[in-house]
Design a protein around this motif. Structure first.
Motif, mmCIF file in Angstrom:
data_model
loop_
_atom_site.group_PDB
_atom_site.id
_atom_site.type_symbol
_atom_site.label_atom_id
_atom_site.label_comp_id
_atom_site.label_asym_id
_atom_site.label_seq_id
_atom_site.Cartn_x
_atom_site.Cartn_y
_atom_site.Cartn_z
ATOM 1 N N TYR A 114 -30.813 12.393 -4.292
ATOM 2 C CA TYR A 114 -30.896 13.138 -5.242
ATOM 3 C C TYR A 114 -30.704 15.128 -4.458
ATOM 4 O O TYR A 114 -30.229 15.396 -5.074
ATOM 5 C CB TYR A 114 -33.090 13.137 -6.091
ATOM 6 C CG TYR A 114 -33.044 14.393 -6.699
ATOM 7 C CD1 TYR A 114 -32.528 14.692 -8.242
ATOM 8 C CD2 TYR A 114 -33.856 15.247 -6.220
ATOM 9 C CE1 TYR A 114 -33.006 15.870 -8.826
ATOM 10 C CE2 TYR A 114 -34.205 15.766 -7.214
ATOM 11 C CZ TYR A 114 -34.168 16.611 -8.182
ATOM 12 O OH TYR A 114 -34.251 17.866 -9.369
ATOM 13 N N ARG A 115 -30.970 15.267 -3.258
ATOM 14 C CA ARG A 115 -31.193 16.217 -3.036
ATOM 15 C C ARG A 115 -29.776 16.609 -2.553
ATOM 16 O O ARG A 115 -29.303 17.671 -2.934
ATOM 17 C CB ARG A 115 -32.129 16.180 -1.315
ATOM 18 C CG ARG A 115 -31.851 17.584 -0.769
ATOM 19 C CD ARG A 115 -32.331 17.065 0.655
ATOM 20 N NE ARG A 115 -31.976 16.801 1.379
ATOM 21 C CZ ARG A 115 -33.161 15.729 2.403
ATOM 22 N NH1 ARG A 115 -34.067 16.537 2.896
ATOM 23 N NH2 ARG A 115 -31.839 15.333 3.391
ATOM 24 N N GLU A 116 -28.924 15.842 -2.290
ATOM 25 C CA GLU A 116 -27.164 15.825 -1.654
ATOM 26 C C GLU A 116 -26.763 16.398 -3.085
ATOM 27 O O GLU A 116 -26.200 16.990 -3.334
ATOM 28 C CB GLU A 116 -26.870 14.150 -1.188
ATOM 29 C CG GLU A 116 -27.681 14.756 -0.032
ATOM 30 C CD GLU A 116 -27.134 15.819 0.992
ATOM 31 O OE1 GLU A 116 -25.773 16.221 1.125
ATOM 32 O OE2 GLU A 116 -27.715 15.935 1.806
ATOM 33 N N LYS A 117 -26.816 15.301 -4.568
ATOM 34 C CA LYS A 117 -26.914 15.736 -5.215
ATOM 35 C C LYS A 117 -26.864 17.228 -5.828
ATOM 36 O O LYS A 117 -25.772 18.082 -6.058
ATOM 37 C CB LYS A 117 -27.245 15.095 -6.179
ATOM 38 C CG LYS A 117 -26.447 15.321 -7.775
ATOM 39 C CD LYS A 117 -27.068 14.183 -8.596
ATOM 40 C CE LYS A 117 -26.613 14.398 -10.810
ATOM 41 N NZ LYS A 117 -27.708 13.426 -11.641
ATOM 42 N N LEU A 119 -27.489 19.866 -4.022
ATOM 43 C CA LEU A 119 -27.281 20.893 -2.995
ATOM 44 C C LEU A 119 -25.883 21.141 -3.258
ATOM 45 O O LEU A 119 -24.500 21.673 -3.039
ATOM 46 C CB LEU A 119 -27.707 20.199 -1.834
ATOM 47 C CG LEU A 119 -28.865 20.730 -1.223
ATOM 48 C CD1 LEU A 119 -29.322 19.898 0.159
ATOM 49 C CD2 LEU A 119 -28.641 21.934 -1.462
ATOM 50 N N LYS A 120 -25.111 19.879 -4.123
ATOM 51 C CA LYS A 120 -23.318 19.778 -3.669
ATOM 52 C C LYS A 120 -23.141 20.370 -5.531
ATOM 53 O O LYS A 120 -22.781 21.699 -5.394
ATOM 54 C CB LYS A 120 -22.928 18.781 -3.982
ATOM 55 C CG LYS A 120 -21.733 18.474 -4.553
ATOM 56 C CD LYS A 120 -21.272 16.599 -4.229
ATOM 57 C CE LYS A 120 -20.013 16.540 -5.054
ATOM 58 N NZ LYS A 120 -19.495 15.425 -5.030
ATOM 59 N N GLU A 121 -23.970 20.414 -6.536
ATOM 60 C CA GLU A 121 -23.846 21.133 -7.556
ATOM 61 C C GLU A 121 -24.492 22.262 -7.661
ATOM 62 O O GLU A 121 -23.894 23.437 -8.072
ATOM 63 C CB GLU A 121 -24.838 20.894 -9.081
ATOM 64 C CG GLU A 121 -24.808 19.008 -9.074
ATOM 65 C CD GLU A 121 -25.902 18.789 -10.147
ATOM 66 O OE1 GLU A 121 -27.038 19.300 -10.349
ATOM 67 O OE2 GLU A 121 -25.678 17.570 -10.619
ATOM 68 N N SER A 252 -32.258 28.549 2.315
ATOM 69 C CA SER A 252 -31.445 28.712 3.846
ATOM 70 C C SER A 252 -29.682 28.945 3.827
ATOM 71 O O SER A 252 -29.313 29.591 4.387
ATOM 72 C CB SER A 252 -31.550 27.833 4.920
ATOM 73 O OG SER A 252 -30.925 27.747 5.760
ATOM 74 N N ARG A 253 -29.034 28.113 2.851
ATOM 75 C CA ARG A 253 -28.274 27.798 2.122
ATOM 76 C C ARG A 253 -27.325 29.664 1.923
ATOM 77 O O ARG A 253 -26.582 29.899 2.082
ATOM 78 C CB ARG A 253 -27.584 26.890 1.436
ATOM 79 C CG ARG A 253 -27.471 25.095 2.134
ATOM 80 C CD ARG A 253 -26.473 24.320 1.812
ATOM 81 N NE ARG A 253 -26.784 23.037 2.495
ATOM 82 C CZ ARG A 253 -26.129 21.889 1.716
ATOM 83 N NH1 ARG A 253 -25.409 22.460 1.132
ATOM 84 N NH2 ARG A 253 -25.849 20.883 2.593
#
Length: 260
Positions: A114-117, A119-121, A252-253
């Motif tokens: 879910y986190r990767e999704k 961050l990608k969005e 951070s990003r």
């Protein structure tokens, strides 16, 4: 089909047979003594009675040993049943712990996915890097927020003003705040995410596609550079979300990609 006897019942049956045979032998010995001629020496009677008493002593000892063994068997059985209950309890507890551990692992894997999704969005498109309003829109859409406000630090130092907003009513004015002042200022001072649930209905009305309604969860999300908080995102949601669990990576990003 005949039912099989338990070891205990079988032993009792055999012991009764021994007692029966012993009683029969005792009767035969007594009968023999009665029919001996009067001229029989006394030594013969003494030997016969000694043999008879020895036989009875053996039967008595066999019975005593049986009863002792029976008590030990009963005690061992009770101890086994007690230990078996403990083993069953430990087994059940172990299964529960394994199930809980597997559930945690599954939750962790789902959250990682879910986190990767998320961050990608939020960061896949280039528009977020140049348009902060668009980033607020993506953030609100991703976490089902009704409204979002981006504050930035201004002069004098420690004063935060509104830089961008999303889905606020046109006549709703957001006041600036100072570091350490109110919930927003405390979030900046602590440089930590703050979550406030159960907002008062009149606290912050939200204008959205659902019409004029009210948020229920307030998320205060600080963004820091080199330990100094430079921005704060205030987001109001209709339901509880998990933004605080991944905010450190999002912030951070935001800094590393020079979005804020």
């Amino acid at each position: 089909m005949k039912n099989k006897l338990s070891p205990k019942n079988s032993l009792q049956k055999r012991l009764l047979q021994v007692f029966f045979l012993a009683a029969l032998a005792f009767g035969l010995v007594i009968g023999k003594l009665l029919f001996l001629p009067a001229s029989t020496p006394a030594a013969v009677y003494i030997l016969e009675f000694m043999a008879l008493f020895l036989f009875l002593a053996i039967v008595y000892l066999a019975d005593a040993n049986y009863r002792m063994a029976d008590k030990q068997l009963t005690k061992s059985k009770e101890q086994y049943q007690s230990e078996r209950k403990d083993w069953d309890s430990e087994k059940k507890l172990l299964k529960e712990r394994i199930a809980a551990y597997e559930a945690l692992q599954n939750d962790a894997q789902r959250f990682a996915s879910y986190r990767e999704k998320i961050l990608k969005e939020l960061f896949e498109g280039s528009r977020s890097k140049t348009n902060r309003h668009h980033f607020l829109f993506l953030l609100a859409e991703t976490f089902k927020a009704g409204a979002a406000v981006l504050y930035r630090e201004s002069e004098p130092e420690g004063t935060f003003i509104v830089e961008e907003s999303y889905a606020l009513p046109e006549d709703f004015e957001v006041a600036p705040f100072s570091k350490g002042e109110g919930l927003n200022g405390q979030a900046v001072a602590d440089a930590q995410v703050k979550v406030v649930s159960g907002l008062d209905e009149e606290m912050l009305p939200i204008s959205s596609g659902l019409g004029q309604t009210n948020g229920r969860w307030l998320y205060l999300l600080p963004v820091c550079k080199d330990g100094h908080c430079t921005h704060l995102i205030e987001m109001v949601c209709f339901q509880e979300v998990e933004v605080e669990k991944m905010w450190n990576e999002i912030a951070s990003r935001l800094v590393s990609q020079a979005i804020l």
